[in-house]
Design an enzyme around this catalytic site. Structure first.
Site, short mmCIF file in Angstrom:
data_model
loop_
_atom_site.label_atom_id
_atom_site.label_comp_id
_atom_site.label_asym_id
_atom_site.label_seq_id
_atom_site.Cartn_x
_atom_site.Cartn_y
_atom_site.Cartn_z
N HIS A 1 0.82 -1.21 0.00
CA HIS A 1 0.00 0.00 0.00
C HIS A 1 0.85 1.26 0.00
O HIS A 1 0.37 2.33 -0.37
CB HIS A 1 -0.96 -0.01 1.19
N HIS B 1 -2.11 -12.31 -2.11
CA HIS B 1 -3.17 -12.98 -1.35
C HIS B 1 -2.81 -14.42 -1.02
O HIS B 1 -3.64 -15.16 -0.51
CB HIS B 1 -4.48 -12.91 -2.13
#
Length: 732
Positions: free
Chosen positions: A98, A261
């Site tokens: 991020h 993920h």
């Protein structure tokens, strides 16, 4: 004195005239350009001082010791924020992702290069919920290594170590990211005024440039689907558009989504109504920690982040093929998390695929997928890539490692900016590589001789100066791309940009290439000159001669050492993102833009690392030298174009000229003599803003008053040299 009169003037209470509560100029005049964008990151705001050398400090680090400390932290679970499955890897990967994932290709802004995740608005974006805890977990390591290790570097290094600690060999790590000490005001994050809202798509569904994320406060896309609608195919279209806007192709996108993920879990133990204010809005006593959770224990199994709940695969702390095995091994049905978010669960899940709870012994849950995850299976472009990765674990691992390195290093600049022992030897096209040379560069006598030869080629001052500017002014400080080094001006796509006047450019470059060939043939086995150096040198020599014509004796700084890149070292599609939509310095403006020309000028000046006085000096000099991109007389307020003078400012500030807009033209004005009513000059919005905007007028007056001509020559020369060397990271 009354108590009201004794109130602190900075508290925001009491008298209506206190600074903290005052209505700003921007409120009263929202259309005025903001010159503060040119003066961000004042050295006075840096507690390390102006003499601090981060490159030297970082190079003194024992990087292996730092990594060892980070590896130990991965499994050192803290009671105030316990690690999922006893491992912080997933949290640190999300933090690093991020940090880097705000980068967008269109303007090069965002990204991991400055540690801006510590400041508003990013520290309080909904998509960054609970990353404040990740940075607090890192604080003991940051404190240990002090200013030798920036937050910006530590955040990315922590993500790398997290991957390696869970079994993925990474492609390397480069340091060199210097921290900022205040928010970045030049980045346009969107016009929305509420989180997770969307006013950035047009009627055709396209996202407003330069934005990349689909909603305000998101890094990429809404994981539940477009506008919260759980449609995997529609989500695939959004994922592809968003990742492309961040410089990633389809294979890199699939690798990043699946690889990211592979680790950790999402958190949605309860509705977000249980979360308190974000870090910027949190109470003083929370010391910058936000999202205080009132649900049960408020952490661990009770954590609330995105609202989606669960892990993607069994064994969430190890790198393996589990993500793809789950994605393609089951049919998926729609559910809602305890927080009410849309997510997908497998039908008839096998017992061996039930995932132990991250915190509660004896409890387990099925894998989950977000709508965005399912796009990798149902999107017709992503599905074959994902299936190939399913059957080829090595290809998947390599693709993710390379894409991760690109993601986390995209805005660090060329390889000459990379620091540390873990810099990979491999050279990637997205790094805008430059060749290495072994021959000596031109010395001072050669520079002087070449200057004379260049000035005797028959090319005009304007042709030489505009060519040098076109080469150097492609630079943008946001991601350190572009600039004169490499002479990519002669290559596709830059050689055909309208702004660069391709026909004139081709003619000028052919003359300069002939000079280069003659010189290098005469000095075989010795010093050689690059076309990149000749382009800059010719422009600088022309500036000096134009100044000499009006009695201004200025020596323009020139430092040789540039090299010439090849077409094979130039990614056309990537470089086309540097194509300017406006260049006020050359009075260029595309006609289909929503922003005013003067706003775009400030944006361009900010990318060129110019102050308001530097921008003003360059504009004034460019106008009298006649450097408009199309050769027009717009803004050329002088009777002696081509000669350096302060005439632009003298005539702009002359009250005997009356200005009015030209009918049918949003960017053209006519100036007439107030006595004779005869036309005098034509001007653009960029030209007139230096007489209209109070701050710019104050600077213009300095150059238009007695003694202004000499000051302008000195300031123009310094600003010109600065732009010519913006990409000379080899001089650091």
């Amino acid at each position: 004195m009354s108590m009201a009169e004794m109130r602190c003037p900075f508290s925001g209470h009491g008298a209506a005239t206190t600074p903290a509560s005052a209505t700003t100029n921007q409120h009263w005049w929202p259309e005025q350009i903001n010159l503060g964008l040119l003066h961000q990151h004042n050295p006075a705001a840096n507690p390390l001082g102006s003499n601090f050398d981060y490159r030297q400090a970082f190079n003194s680090l024992d990087l292996n010791a730092v990594k060892a400390d980070l590896m130990a932290l991965m499994t050192d679970s803290q009671s105030w924020w316990p690690a999922d499955w006893g491992h912080y890897g997933g949290l640190f990967i999300r933090m690093a992702w991020h940090s880097a994932g705000t980068y967008r290709l269109a303007d090069g802004r965002g990204g991991a290069g400055h540690g801006n995740q510590r400041f508003a608005p990013l520290n309080s974006w909904p998509d960054n919920t609970n990353l404040d805890k990740a940075r607090r977990l890192l604080w003991p390591i940051k404190a240990k290594y002090g200013s030798n290790l920036s937050w910006a570097d530590l955040i990315i290094l922590a993500g790398n170590c997290a991957l390696e600690s869970m079994g993925l060999p990474t492609a390397g790590f480069a340091g060199g990211r210097e921290d900022i000490w205040e928010p970045e005001d030049d980045i346009y994050w969107g016009s929305e005024t509420s989180w997770l809202s969307d006013e950035r798509h047009d009627n055709d569904g396209a996202i407003e440039s330069p934005l990349a994320a689909t909603e305000m406060g998101l890094i990429y896309v809404n994981p539940e689907g477009p506008h919260g609608e759980p449609d995997p195919v529609a989500s695939g279209r959004e994922v592809r558009d968003t990742f492309a806007r961040m410089g990633m192709n389809n294979e890199e996108t699939v690798a990043l989504v699946a690889g990211g993920h592979t680790f950790g879990k999402a958190h949605g133990a309860a509705p977000s109504a249980h979360l308190g204010a974000d870090p910027e809005g949190a109470a003083l006593e929370q010391l910058g920690l936000g999202w205080q959770n009132t649900y049960a224990s408020g952490c661990g199994a009770d954590t609330i982040t995105s609202g989606i709940e669960g892990a993607w695969k069994p064994n969430p702390t190890r790198w393996d093929q589990g993500y793809f095995e789950m994605l393609f091994g089951y049919e998926w049905e729609l559910h809602q998390s305890p927080a009410g978010a849309w997510q997908w669960h497998p039908k008839d899940v096998k017992a061996e695929h039930m995932i132990p709870d991250a915190h509660v012994p004896g409890r387990s849950a099925p894998p989950m997928m977000t709508t965005a995850d399912l796009s990798l299976r149902f999107d017709p472009v992503y599905e074959p890539i994902a299936r190939r990765f399913l059957g080829d674990p090595q290809a998947f691992g390599n693709a993710f490692a390379q894409a991760w390195f690109k993601l986390t290093h995209r805005d660090l600049g060329p390889r000459s900016c990379y620091l540390g022992a873990d810099v990979p030897e491999a050279v990637m096209s997205w790094q805008d590589p430059l060749p290495t040379t072994s021959h000596p560069t031109i010395d001072a006598p050669a520079v002087d001789a070449l200057k004379q030869e260049l000035l005797n080629t028959g090319l005009s001052h304007g042709e030489l100066i505009s060519t040098a500017w076109a080469s150097a002014a492609s630079f943008r400080q946001s991601d350190r791309r572009g600039g004169a080094n490499g002479a990519r001006l002669r290559l596709q796509p830059q050689c055909n940009w309208e702004l660069n006047n391709p026909e004139q450019l081709k003619r000028v470059l052919s003359v300069l290439e002939a000079v280069q060939m003659r010189f290098n043939q005469q000095h075989q086995g010795g010093m050689q000159v690059s076309l990149a150096d000749l382009i800059v040198l010719s422009g600088s020599a022309a500036v000096e001669q134009a100044m000499a014509a009006t009695g201004q004796r200025c020596r323009v700084r020139f430092t040789p050492g540039r090299v010439d890149a090849s077409a094979e070292q130039t990614d056309n599609a990537s470089f086309n993102a540097l194509k300017p939509i406006a260049d006020g310095f050359r009075n260029y403006l595309r006609s289909d833009l929503p922003l005013k020309a003067e706003q775009l000028l400030v944006d361009r000046a900010q990318q060129l690392h110019l102050s308001a006085p530097e921008m003003t000096a360059l504009i004034g000099g460019f106008r009298v030298l006649g450097l408009n991109w199309d050769g027009s007389d717009i803004g050329v307020f002088t009777s002696r174009p081509g000669q350096f003078s302060n005439d632009f400012f003298v005539n702009l500030l002359d009250m005997s000229t009356q200005w009015s807009p030209v009918e049918g033209h949003s960017n053209l004005y006519q100036g007439i003599d107030t006595e004779t009513k005869q036309p005098r000059w034509r001007a653009s919005r960029v030209d007139l803003v230096f007489g209209s905007h109070a701050q710019l007028r104050a600077i213009a007056e300095v150059y238009g008053q007695a003694g202004g001509s000499a000051r302008l020559a000195a300031d123009f020369s310094a600003a010109w040299s600065k732009v010519m060397e913006l990409d000379r990271f080899d001089l650091l």
